[in-house]
Design an enzyme around this catalytic site. Structure first.
Site, PDB file in Angstrom:
ATOM      1  N   ALA A  12       0.840  -1.192   0.000  1.00 32.48           N
ATOM      2  CA  ALA A  12       0.000   0.000   0.000  1.00 32.48           C
ATOM      3  C   ALA A  12       0.880   1.249   0.000  1.00 32.48           C
ATOM      4  O   ALA A  12       1.877   1.311   0.725  1.00 32.48           O
ATOM      5  CB  ALA A  12      -0.917  -0.002   1.227  1.00 32.48           C
ATOM      6  N   ARG A  13       0.544   2.190  -0.844  1.00 35.13           N
ATOM      7  CA  ARG A  13       1.250   3.476  -0.953  1.00 35.13           C
ATOM      8  C   ARG A  13       2.728   3.313  -1.317  1.00 35.13           C
ATOM      9  O   ARG A  13       3.556   4.130  -0.975  1.00 35.13           O
ATOM     10  CB  ARG A  13       1.123   4.296   0.337  1.00 35.13           C
ATOM     11  N   ALA A  42     -12.339  -0.358  -7.608  1.00 37.63           N
ATOM     12  CA  ALA A  42     -12.834   0.017  -6.279  1.00 37.63           C
ATOM     13  C   ALA A  42     -14.332   0.293  -6.306  1.00 37.63           C
ATOM     14  O   ALA A  42     -14.872   0.784  -7.292  1.00 37.63           O
ATOM     15  CB  ALA A  42     -12.101   1.253  -5.775  1.00 37.63           C
ATOM     16  N   HIS A  56      -8.803   9.906  -6.359  1.00 45.97           N
ATOM     17  CA  HIS A  56      -8.279   9.334  -7.600  1.00 45.97           C
ATOM     18  C   HIS A  56      -8.916   9.992  -8.823  1.00 45.97           C
ATOM     19  O   HIS A  56      -8.228  10.297  -9.800  1.00 45.97           O
ATOM     20  CB  HIS A  56      -8.493   7.816  -7.642  1.00 45.97           C
ATOM     21  N   ARG A  57     -10.224  10.187  -8.771  1.00 43.28           N
ATOM     22  CA  ARG A  57     -10.908  10.836  -9.906  1.00 43.28           C
ATOM     23  C   ARG A  57     -10.353  12.229 -10.153  1.00 43.28           C
ATOM     24  O   ARG A  57     -10.126  12.622 -11.297  1.00 43.28           O
ATOM     25  CB  ARG A  57     -12.408  10.931  -9.628  1.00 43.28           C
ATOM     26  N   GLU A  68     -15.330   2.196 -14.411  1.00 44.59           N
ATOM     27  CA  GLU A  68     -15.397   1.669 -13.051  1.00 44.59           C
ATOM     28  C   GLU A  68     -16.060   0.300 -13.129  1.00 44.59           C
ATOM     29  O   GLU A  68     -17.229   0.185 -13.471  1.00 44.59           O
ATOM     30  CB  GLU A  68     -16.143   2.638 -12.143  1.00 44.59           C
TER      31      GLU A  68
END
Length: 180
Positions: A12-13, A42, A56-57, A68
């Site tokens: 993650a990250r 997601a 994110h968008r 999506e």
């Protein structure tokens, strides 16, 4: 242009999604592809995930066509033309859907269809996924099943991929390049 499949793994990250986006955008800029498709797996099931999706968008460049799609990704990959690149972010959430929202035989069917689509696609595909098998064996049957199935999924995809990278702390370690 011939088919090309990449798997980018990391925690993650770790920077794996940024690497995937940069790689795809470089293919667009260099003319290797003419269209970028971002498949976001997601789903907004709580406020925190809704905020992540909104972030994110807002941060995604306008060159991306966004779809999506939490589950049926194989048909999209199978239908790619040589001028298209699809980035699937991420397989971790796709697997979660497969283990928690459908019966296991349906997950196995979709996994098989995904592997076939990756072998047969005419486009470029970048798959992003969390590597979760480096820690202790988790408590709880579902958590252990998730770690096991994630490892199996990554092995199967890595076997058909042309290129596999592992990202940690923003640094990329190439695991496989140019051979199957």
């Amino acid at each position: 242009m011939t088919k090309h499949v990449e798997l980018i793994l990391g925690g993650a990250r770790s920077g794996k999604s940024a690497l995937a986006e940069q790689r795809a955008q470089s293919w667009l800029e260099s003319g290797l592809v003419k269209e970028l498709i971002y498949v976001a797996t997601a789903q907004s099931k709580d406020e925190e995930m809704a905020e992540r999706i909104a972030h994110h968008r807002a941060s995604r460049l306008s060159c991306w066509k966004v779809i999506e799609c939490p589950w049926h990704i194989a048909p999209l990959i199978a239908s790619l033309s040589p001028s298209q690149c699809v980035l699937v972010d991420c397989l971790t959430l796709w697997l979660t859907y497969g283990l928690c929202e459908v019966e296991f035989p349906e997950y196995e069917k979709q996994k098989s269809q995904l592997l076939t689509a990756l072998q047969d696609t005419k486009g470029k595909v970048i798959l992003v996924s969390n590597e979760v098998g480096h820690g202790i064996v988790p408590l709880g049957a579902l958590s252990r099943q998730f770690v096991d199935e994630s490892g199996r999924l990554h092995q199967h995809i890595a076997a058909v991929a042309d290129h596999v990278d592992f990202v940690m702390a923003g640094l990329t370690l190439n695991l496989k390049s140019g051979q199957k």
